[in-house]
Design an enzyme around this catalytic site. Structure first.
Site, PDB file in Angstrom:
ATOM      1  N   SER A 158     -10.604   0.045   3.511  1.00  0.00           N
ATOM      2  CA  SER A 158      -9.840  -0.283   4.724  1.00  0.00           C
ATOM      3  C   SER A 158      -9.256   1.001   5.288  1.00  0.00           C
ATOM      4  CB  SER A 158      -8.697  -1.232   4.394  1.00  0.00           C
ATOM      5  OG  SER A 158      -9.195  -2.406   3.825  1.00  0.00           O
ATOM      6  N   ARG A 177       0.835  -1.220   0.000  1.00  0.00           N
ATOM      7  CA  ARG A 177       0.000   0.000   0.000  1.00  0.00           C
ATOM      8  C   ARG A 177       0.868   1.268   0.000  1.00  0.00           C
ATOM      9  NH1 ARG A 177      -2.644  -3.917  -0.586  1.00  0.00           N
ATOM     10  NH2 ARG A 177      -4.483  -4.548   0.596  1.00  0.00           N
ATOM     11  N   GLU A 217      -4.585   4.275   6.489  1.00  0.00           N
ATOM     12  CA  GLU A 217      -4.259   4.088   5.069  1.00  0.00           C
ATOM     13  C   GLU A 217      -4.545   5.351   4.249  1.00  0.00           C
ATOM     14  OE1 GLU A 217      -5.048  -0.221   3.587  1.00  0.00           O
ATOM     15  OE2 GLU A 217      -6.067   1.082   2.173  1.00  0.00           O
TER      16      GLU A 217
HETATM   17  P1  NAP Z   1      -9.883 -10.904   4.973  1.00  0.00           P
HETATM   18  O1  NAP Z   1     -10.012 -11.888   3.871  1.00  0.00           O
HETATM   19  O2  NAP Z   1     -10.896 -10.869   6.056  1.00  0.00           O
HETATM   20  O3  NAP Z   1      -8.451 -11.086   5.630  1.00  0.00           O
HETATM   21  C1  NAP Z   1      -8.017 -10.243   6.693  1.00  0.00           C
HETATM   22  C2  NAP Z   1      -6.599  -9.821   6.397  1.00  0.00           C
HETATM   23  O4  NAP Z   1      -5.777 -10.958   6.407  1.00  0.00           O
HETATM   24  C3  NAP Z   1      -6.508  -9.182   5.054  1.00  0.00           C
HETATM   25  O5  NAP Z   1      -6.382  -7.805   5.234  1.00  0.00           O
HETATM   26  C4  NAP Z   1      -5.339  -9.847   4.354  1.00  0.00           C
HETATM   27  O6  NAP Z   1      -4.218  -9.018   4.168  1.00  0.00           O
HETATM   28  C5  NAP Z   1      -4.912 -10.970   5.295  1.00  0.00           C
HETATM   29  N1  NAP Z   1      -5.007 -12.240   4.567  1.00  0.00           N
HETATM   30  C6  NAP Z   1      -6.120 -13.007   4.401  1.00  0.00           C
HETATM   31  N2  NAP Z   1      -5.807 -14.121   3.715  1.00  0.00           N
HETATM   32  C7  NAP Z   1      -4.491 -14.052   3.435  1.00  0.00           C
HETATM   33  C8  NAP Z   1      -3.583 -14.896   2.713  1.00  0.00           C
HETATM   34  N3  NAP Z   1      -3.988 -16.043   2.170  1.00  0.00           N
HETATM   35  N4  NAP Z   1      -2.295 -14.491   2.612  1.00  0.00           N
HETATM   36  C9  NAP Z   1      -1.883 -13.333   3.154  1.00  0.00           C
HETATM   37  N5  NAP Z   1      -2.685 -12.484   3.822  1.00  0.00           N
HETATM   38  C10 NAP Z   1      -3.974 -12.843   3.967  1.00  0.00           C
HETATM   39  O7  NAP Z   1      -9.748  -9.437   4.352  1.00  0.00           O
HETATM   40  P2  NAP Z   1     -10.867  -8.429   3.852  1.00  0.00           P
HETATM   41  O8  NAP Z   1     -10.898  -7.284   4.770  1.00  0.00           O
HETATM   42  O9  NAP Z   1     -12.150  -9.157   3.538  1.00  0.00           O
HETATM   43  O10 NAP Z   1     -10.227  -7.924   2.497  1.00  0.00           O
HETATM   44  C11 NAP Z   1     -10.000  -8.793   1.409  1.00  0.00           C
HETATM   45  C12 NAP Z   1      -8.912  -8.241   0.533  1.00  0.00           C
HETATM   46  O11 NAP Z   1      -9.330  -7.020  -0.060  1.00  0.00           O
HETATM   47  C13 NAP Z   1      -7.630  -7.954   1.278  1.00  0.00           C
HETATM   48  O12 NAP Z   1      -6.560  -8.248   0.443  1.00  0.00           O
HETATM   49  C14 NAP Z   1      -7.733  -6.470   1.550  1.00  0.00           C
HETATM   50  O13 NAP Z   1      -6.468  -5.867   1.687  1.00  0.00           O
HETATM   51  C15 NAP Z   1      -8.452  -5.977   0.328  1.00  0.00           C
HETATM   52  N6  NAP Z   1      -9.222  -4.749   0.599  1.00  0.00           N
HETATM   53  C16 NAP Z   1      -8.560  -3.565   0.575  1.00  0.00           C
HETATM   54  C17 NAP Z   1      -9.264  -2.403   0.877  1.00  0.00           C
HETATM   55  C18 NAP Z   1      -8.564  -1.075   0.893  1.00  0.00           C
HETATM   56  O14 NAP Z   1      -9.240  -0.060   1.008  1.00  0.00           O
HETATM   57  N7  NAP Z   1      -7.265  -1.029   0.848  1.00  0.00           N
HETATM   58  C19 NAP Z   1     -10.610  -2.449   1.167  1.00  0.00           C
HETATM   59  C20 NAP Z   1     -11.230  -3.672   1.201  1.00  0.00           C
HETATM   60  C21 NAP Z   1     -10.524  -4.835   0.912  1.00  0.00           C
HETATM   61  P3  NAP Z   1      -4.002  -8.011   2.923  1.00  0.00           P
HETATM   62  O15 NAP Z   1      -4.835  -6.834   3.232  1.00  0.00           O
HETATM   63  O16 NAP Z   1      -2.532  -7.719   3.006  1.00  0.00           O
HETATM   64  O17 NAP Z   1      -4.393  -8.707   1.675  1.00  0.00           O
END
Ligand code: NAP
Length: 337
Positions: free
Chosen positions: A237, A160, A333
């Site tokens: 996020s 990020r 973020e």
């Molecule tokens: P999630 O699946 O509930 O998982 C929680 C966190 O654990 C995530 O933030 C993710 O990190 C990490 N994670 C889960 N599985 C993983 C794996 N196999 N290997 C490595 N790290 C893992 O997450 P969520 O909140 O529903 O979001 C899903 C994805 O969408 C994530 O990648 C998240 O970053 C992305 N997202 C980003 C935003 C934003 O505004 N930046 C908003 C919504 C969702 P990472 O975040 O590093 O992937």
């Protein structure tokens, strides 16, 4: 160049925070950025406003990037090279590449914002970052008064993060990204290592998904878990996932055996900020008009009528709760203006 004055920015940030720009100009072509009077102005370059906390009025010139255009630049044996204007809507662009038969960006479906903003914070989701598929970024450099093209390897992409954030270039308006070229490899493999996506595909009984299948799964999961900014204003996020020393992660896992931990190549461990916030009691909790979303604790939401100061107050309360319980520091973020 003929900027409007005293413009309401509420419609231009997805948290729907109030604030006015002293001067506002929509930019629809890179040439508009070359106007000599722009150099001396205090500037802020705005894309979709989906990663922004507006803390009040902005007393400079707000450049709202709306440069359109998307095209195949070239194709070789290994990849397609696709260029898009900074003002293109990110999700629409991703879907367009898929309908053209160019896979690669599907895991990044439904991320709000514009193409030009994507490299700034190196948007990522479900195991893919935009840096993985990016070839180069072109932008107008107000200091050098030149259009610069920065290759992927020089963008200093990290989790990020990028050169554009690190140097303060984005916040001080030094560079306005005008277009991005993506390199989409022909040797495509589905990326379904995140449990939510694998589960969604399993439910749909899809064992060998196409890129379009992955996009459909990502969209379904996101629509279930994340609030639509048009209905519940938010900036995605709100905190980075903290990456901590392995010793701290182990100590925390002893105390909290269900703590999700993701080991990093450098030996440190990524923790899930949403899990920490939920355990600290903030899932669905609010302070005044700003709270953490009930279905996903990592998303900060404006429940109506919030100001930037309300956001700062809730942010500080969440950080304090996580610090007290886990001795972990959460960093936001979004960019604060
Ligand atoms: P999630 O699946 O509930 O998982 C929680 C966190 O654990 C995530 O933030 C993710 O990190 C990490 N994670 C889960 N599985 C993983 C794996 N196999 N290997 C490595 N790290 C893992 O997450 P969520 O909140 O529903 O979001 C899903 C994805 O969408 C994530 O990648 C998240 O970053 C992305 N997202 C980003 C935003 C934003 O505004 N930046 C908003 C919504 C969702 P990472 O975040 O590093 O992937």
């Amino acid at each position: 160049m003929n900027p409007s004055t005293n413009v309401d920015l509420t419609p231009f940030n997805t948290l729907a925070l109030p604030g006015r720009a002293a001067r506002y100009q929509k930019i629809t072509a890179p040439e508009a950025l070359t106007a000599p009077e722009l150099v001396k102005e205090k500037r802020f370059v705005l894309g979709g406003g989906s990663n922004l906390v507006l803390t009040g009025d902005f007393d400079g010139l707000l450049l709202h990037m709306a440069i359109p255009g998307k095209r195949l630049v070239k194709e070789d044996a290994e990849a397609w090279f696709i260029e898009a204007g900074a003002g293109e809507n990110w999700h629409d662009f991703v879907q367009w590449t898929l309908t053209r038969g160019w896979p690669g960006l599907e895991n990044l479906s439904l991320i709000p914002g514009t193409v030009g903003a994507a490299p700034i914070q190196n948007i990522g989701a479900y195991g893919l970052e935009v840096a993985d598929c990016l070839h180069s970024v072109t932008g107008w450099d107000f200091e050098k008064k030149a259009l610069l093209t920065i290759d992927r390897g020089d963008c200093r992409f990290a989790y990020r993060d990028s050169l554009f954030k690190q140097q303060g270039w984005h916040l001080n308006g030094r560079i306005a990204i005008t277009s991005v070229i993506f390199r989409l490899a022909k040797a495509w493999q589905p990326n379904m290592r995140y449990a939510d996506i694998a589960q969604e595909l399993a439910t749909r009984e899809i064992a060998a998904p196409s890129a379009q299948d992955i996009a459909t799964a990502v969209i379904a999961v996101r629509q279930r878990k994340l609030p639509d900014p048009a209905v519940t204003p938010n900036a995605g996020s709100f905190f980075h996932n903290p990456v901590v020393e392995a010793v701290l992660a182990e100590a925390l896992a002893d105390a909290y055996p269900t703590l999700p931990r993701y080991p990093q190549p450098d030996g440190r461990v990524k923790l899930a900020a949403g899990w920490l916030i939920e355990q600290a009691g903030w899932k669905g909790k609010a302070l005044g008009p700003v709270g953490m979303y009930e279905k996903q604790a990592l998303v900060l939401v404006n429940r109506g009528g919030a100001t930037g100061q309300d956001v700062v107050r809730t942010m500080a309360a969440v950080q304090a709760a996580v610090r007290e319980k886990f001795a972990v520091e959460l960093t936001p973020e979004p960019i604060f203006l």
